[in-house]
Design a protein around this motif. Sequence first.
Motif, PDB file in Angstrom:
ATOM      1  N   SER A   9       0.986  -0.906   0.266  1.00 61.68           N
ATOM      2  CA  SER A   9       0.009   0.168  -0.285  1.00 61.68           C
ATOM      3  C   SER A   9       0.491   1.388   0.247  1.00 61.68           C
ATOM      4  CB  SER A   9      -0.891   0.106   1.289  1.00 61.68           C
ATOM      5  OG  SER A   9      -0.167   0.438   2.326  1.00 61.68           O
ATOM      6  N   GLU A  10       2.150   1.130   0.315  1.00 59.87           N
ATOM      7  CA  GLU A  10       2.459   2.065   0.230  1.00 59.87           C
ATOM      8  C   GLU A  10       2.958   2.797  -1.226  1.00 59.87           C
ATOM      9  OE1 GLU A  10       6.179   4.749   1.930  1.00 59.87           O
ATOM     10  OE2 GLU A  10       4.782   2.595   2.555  1.00 59.87           O
ATOM     11  N   LYS A  11       3.150   4.310  -0.953  1.00 58.28           N
ATOM     12  CA  LYS A  11       2.711   5.106  -2.128  1.00 58.28           C
ATOM     13  C   LYS A  11       4.304   5.752  -2.595  1.00 58.28           C
ATOM     14  CE  LYS A  11      -1.732   7.282  -1.222  1.00 58.28           C
ATOM     15  NZ  LYS A  11      -2.711   8.135  -1.262  1.00 58.28           N
ATOM     16  N   ILE A  12       4.527   5.341  -4.230  1.00 56.65           N
ATOM     17  CA  ILE A  12       5.348   5.821  -4.498  1.00 56.65           C
ATOM     18  C   ILE A  12       5.884   7.808  -5.502  1.00 56.65           C
ATOM     19  CG2 ILE A  12       7.733   4.992  -5.988  1.00 56.65           C
ATOM     20  CD1 ILE A  12       6.688   2.614  -4.187  1.00 56.65           C
ATOM     21  N   ALA A  13       6.615   8.022  -4.675  1.00 55.44           N
ATOM     22  CA  ALA A  13       6.243   9.912  -5.456  1.00 55.44           C
ATOM     23  C   ALA A  13       7.557  10.163  -5.496  1.00 55.44           C
ATOM     24  CB  ALA A  13       5.349   9.877  -4.545  1.00 55.44           C
ATOM     25  N   PRO A  14       8.491  10.673  -6.480  1.00 52.35           N
ATOM     26  CA  PRO A  14       9.549  11.541  -6.025  1.00 52.35           C
ATOM     27  C   PRO A  14       9.848  12.334  -4.920  1.00 52.35           C
ATOM     28  CG  PRO A  14       8.693  12.122  -8.253  1.00 52.35           C
ATOM     29  CD  PRO A  14       7.498  11.289  -7.115  1.00 52.35           C
ATOM     30  N   LEU A  15      10.745  12.048  -4.601  1.00 47.90           N
ATOM     31  CA  LEU A  15      11.364  12.572  -3.572  1.00 47.90           C
ATOM     32  C   LEU A  15      11.229  14.420  -3.606  1.00 47.90           C
ATOM     33  CD1 LEU A  15      14.695  10.797  -2.135  1.00 47.90           C
ATOM     34  CD2 LEU A  15      12.866  10.617  -1.369  1.00 47.90           C
ATOM     35  N   PRO A  16      10.707  15.348  -2.835  1.00 46.46           N
ATOM     36  CA  PRO A  16      10.769  15.972  -2.761  1.00 46.46           C
ATOM     37  C   PRO A  16      12.197  17.328  -3.327  1.00 46.46           C
ATOM     38  CG  PRO A  16       9.355  16.158  -1.145  1.00 46.46           C
ATOM     39  CD  PRO A  16      10.373  14.228  -1.100  1.00 46.46           C
ATOM     40  N   SER A  17      13.113  16.440  -2.488  1.00 47.55           N
ATOM     41  CA  SER A  17      14.274  17.620  -2.555  1.00 47.55           C
ATOM     42  C   SER A  17      14.948  17.413  -3.832  1.00 47.55           C
ATOM     43  CB  SER A  17      15.536  17.036  -1.363  1.00 47.55           C
ATOM     44  OG  SER A  17      15.445  15.638  -1.656  1.00 47.55           O
ATOM     45  N   LEU A  18      14.448  16.218  -4.651  1.00 47.58           N
ATOM     46  CA  LEU A  18      14.454  16.210  -6.289  1.00 47.58           C
ATOM     47  C   LEU A  18      14.059  16.672  -7.282  1.00 47.58           C
ATOM     48  CD1 LEU A  18      16.906  12.876  -5.777  1.00 47.58           C
ATOM     49  CD2 LEU A  18      17.487  14.981  -6.199  1.00 47.58           C
ATOM     50  N   MET A  19      12.625  17.552  -6.449  1.00 45.24           N
ATOM     51  CA  MET A  19      11.587  18.057  -7.900  1.00 45.24           C
ATOM     52  C   MET A  19      12.073  18.959  -8.443  1.00 45.24           C
ATOM     53  SD  MET A  19       9.133  16.088  -7.076  1.00 45.24           S
ATOM     54  CE  MET A  19       7.024  17.217  -7.155  1.00 45.24           C
ATOM     55  N   LYS A  20      11.989  19.176  -9.983  1.00 46.88           N
ATOM     56  CA  LYS A  20      12.381  20.148 -10.434  1.00 46.88           C
ATOM     57  C   LYS A  20      10.528  21.522 -11.232  1.00 46.88           C
ATOM     58  CE  LYS A  20      14.652  17.424 -14.031  1.00 46.88           C
ATOM     59  NZ  LYS A  20      14.519  16.162 -14.792  1.00 46.88           N
ATOM     60  N   GLY A  21      11.476  22.023 -10.033  1.00 49.08           N
ATOM     61  CA  GLY A  21       9.544  23.222 -10.606  1.00 49.08           C
ATOM     62  C   GLY A  21       8.599  22.357  -9.426  1.00 49.08           C
ATOM     63  N   ASN A  22       8.750  21.960  -8.276  1.00 49.83           N
ATOM     64  CA  ASN A  22       7.746  21.099  -7.593  1.00 49.83           C
ATOM     65  C   ASN A  22       6.506  20.311  -8.518  1.00 49.83           C
ATOM     66  OD1 ASN A  22       9.366  22.679  -5.297  1.00 49.83           O
ATOM     67  ND2 ASN A  22       7.782  24.671  -5.898  1.00 49.83           N
ATOM     68  N   GLU A  23       7.314  20.242  -9.730  1.00 49.99           N
ATOM     69  CA  GLU A  23       6.241  19.295 -10.136  1.00 49.99           C
ATOM     70  C   GLU A  23       6.708  17.809 -10.256  1.00 49.99           C
ATOM     71  OE1 GLU A  23       3.143  19.741 -13.904  1.00 49.99           O
ATOM     72  OE2 GLU A  23       4.182  21.074 -12.960  1.00 49.99           O
TER      73      GLU A  23
END
Length: 81
Positions: free
Chosen positions: A33-47
């Motif tokens: 059930s774990e959600k997979i998403a990019p790490l906030p520190s590696l986001m390009k332009g917050n998207e």
Amino acid sequence: MTNGRFKSVRHRVLANGINPRLSMIYFGGPPLSEKIAPLPSLMKGNESLYKEFTWFEYKNFTYGTRLADNRLGNYERIAAS
């Protein structure tokens, strides 16, 4: 998890046929059930370049693909034209 910053390397093993080869397999992963998403520190332009998905959704999708297929392609966000 790197939001496209780091790319996975595809690899294959070349056995020489003379020496024996030993392979070890290791299975690991988060809870289904774990959600997979990019790490906030590696986001390009917050998207995020990818839609959020669960580990279960990813595993379920990859079981129907070949090893050479792009397994994250199903989760890429389509760039606005």
